[in-house]
Design an enzyme around this catalytic site. Structure first.
Site, PDB file in Angstrom:
ATOM      1  N   ASP A  73      55.178  20.621  22.443  1.00  0.00           N
ATOM      2  CA  ASP A  73      55.502  20.222  23.817  1.00  0.00           C
ATOM      3  C   ASP A  73      55.490  21.415  24.776  1.00  0.00           C
ATOM      4  OD1 ASP A  73      57.778  21.558  23.029  1.00  0.00           O
ATOM      5  OD2 ASP A  73      59.167  19.893  23.411  1.00  0.00           O
ATOM      6  N   HIS A 103      57.098  24.297  24.575  1.00  0.00           N
ATOM      7  CA  HIS A 103      58.306  25.111  24.760  1.00  0.00           C
ATOM      8  C   HIS A 103      58.143  26.466  24.090  1.00  0.00           C
ATOM      9  CE1 HIS A 103      59.578  23.410  20.747  1.00  0.00           C
ATOM     10  NE2 HIS A 103      60.033  24.646  20.609  1.00  0.00           N
ATOM     11  N   GLU A 108      62.983  24.193  26.210  1.00  0.00           N
ATOM     12  CA  GLU A 108      62.291  22.923  26.084  1.00  0.00           C
ATOM     13  C   GLU A 108      61.930  22.346  27.449  1.00  0.00           C
ATOM     14  OE1 GLU A 108      65.216  21.045  23.422  1.00  0.00           O
ATOM     15  OE2 GLU A 108      63.676  21.209  21.877  1.00  0.00           O
ATOM     16  N   ASP A 160      65.717  33.605  19.380  1.00  0.00           N
ATOM     17  CA  ASP A 160      66.721  32.545  19.323  1.00  0.00           C
ATOM     18  C   ASP A 160      67.433  32.500  17.978  1.00  0.00           C
ATOM     19  OD1 ASP A 160      64.509  31.552  17.857  1.00  0.00           O
ATOM     20  OD2 ASP A 160      63.809  30.439  19.595  1.00  0.00           O
TER      21      ASP A 160
END
Length: 322
Positions: free
Chosen positions: A186, A188, A193, A100
């Site tokens: 979380d 991701h 996400e 990313d």
């Protein structure tokens, strides 16, 4: 006539064991539990080292490696740099694809364009860009060719076209042999996400508020300076890799590991998708197992003698020179 089974029963036992091992190593989700962060990083680095060397890359056959950013892989990168400096590992015939990059990073005050040839242009020179991260923490310390490193351009004029081109580059390289990733608390992976499609491809992604707040520490705790959008590979992009290794360390990621290992596949915990990949390795430290059931931890720890066969012995390029 004497039965072969009576004459040499061990031959068939060995053959059966080898067959079982081949299945185990190619069609199962593995959880490798090490005592601490440093040992987890070292195990992961040894695994990457062995995979590259055993692949025997050449000018006609590159090893393709997917790479993450963040704090978790830093220890692994340091070990890989160490292996390179000792002459045991080369990245000359390795191509990398990063997960990313932020969209629209502004240049920092007083920034001089093109700090070095691998990172031209203002946005890439930003100290918090993933171009800068990869250069400073890994690429400039090894012998990889600049043209063989691929990182999304968050300041491209046409962002969807940039994402499509990235997918095409992966395909042109023959797909990714090993994709290494990390996760957030979380669950991701990359910037996929909670709620992301589990078949998603490389795309523009808007960051959740929690992620923006979490990343503020890298931008002087000024929320106004934190990018709100990124370019990220999709879950489906990573799933296409022939093998996936996910690094999970720290107690703050224990619940995410629990969701990844002990519960079902759920798009609200995108890391859980890799339960369905035929060759996934989760590498974690003791702290990350705090939310797992005791019997789950005992089961996977009981397989460490098998898992360690993947990194022992540790191979060296010195033994594979032409």
């Amino acid at each position: 006539m004497i039965s072969v089974y009576k004459k040499k029963p061990w031959v068939h036992s060995v053959a059966l064991l080898r067959s079982c091992c081949r299945f185990f190593f190619t069609a199962i989700m593995r959880l490798v539990i090490l005592d601490d962060y440093d040992l987890a990083s070292e195990w992961a680095a040894k695994y990457i080292r062995n995979r590259i060397i055993q692949f025997k890359p050449s000018a006609e056959r590159y090893f393709t490696l997917g790479l993450p950013t963040g704090s978790t892989p830093l220890g692994c990168y340091r070990k890989l740099i160490e292996y390179h400096r000792s002459g045991d590992l080369s990245f000359k015939y390795v191509k990398t694809f990063n997960m990313d990059e932020y969209v629209g990073l502004a240049p920092p005050p007083g920034c001089i364009p093109a700090l070095h040839p691998m990172i031209p242009g203002l946005p890439r020179d930003h100290p918090e860009s993933y171009h800068s991260y990869m250069w400073n923490n890994f690429f400039k310390h090894i012998d990889i060719e600049p043209q063989n490193t691929h990182i999304l351009d968050g300041n491209a004029a046409d962002l969807p076209a940039e994402c499509d081109a990235f997918e095409q580059k992966i395909t042109a390289a023959g797909g990714i042999e090993l994709f290494v990733g990390g996760i957030g608390p979380d669950g991701h992976i990359a910037f996929n996400e909670p709620g992301s499609s589990l078949v998603s491809r490389t795309r523009v992604k808007t960051l959740a508020k929690d992620t923006i707040v979490a990343n503020a520490r890298f931008f002087g705790n000024d929320l106004s300076k934190v990018p709100t959008m990124t370019l990220t590979v999709g879950v489906g992009t990573v799933m296409d890799a022939r093998e996936v290794m996910i690094l999970i360390t720290g107690a703050h990621k224990a619940f995410a590991l629990y969701k990844a290992i002990e519960e079902g596949v759920n798009h609200m915990w995108t890391v859980s998708a890799f339960q369905q990949h035929p060759r996934t390795i989760f590498v974690c430290d003791e702290d990350a197992t705090l939310e797992l059931r005791v019997k789950t931890v005992k089961y996977f720890k009981g397989l460490m003698h098998v898992h360690n066969q993947l990194v022992e012995p540790t191979h060296s390029m010195k033994n594979y020179k032409d």
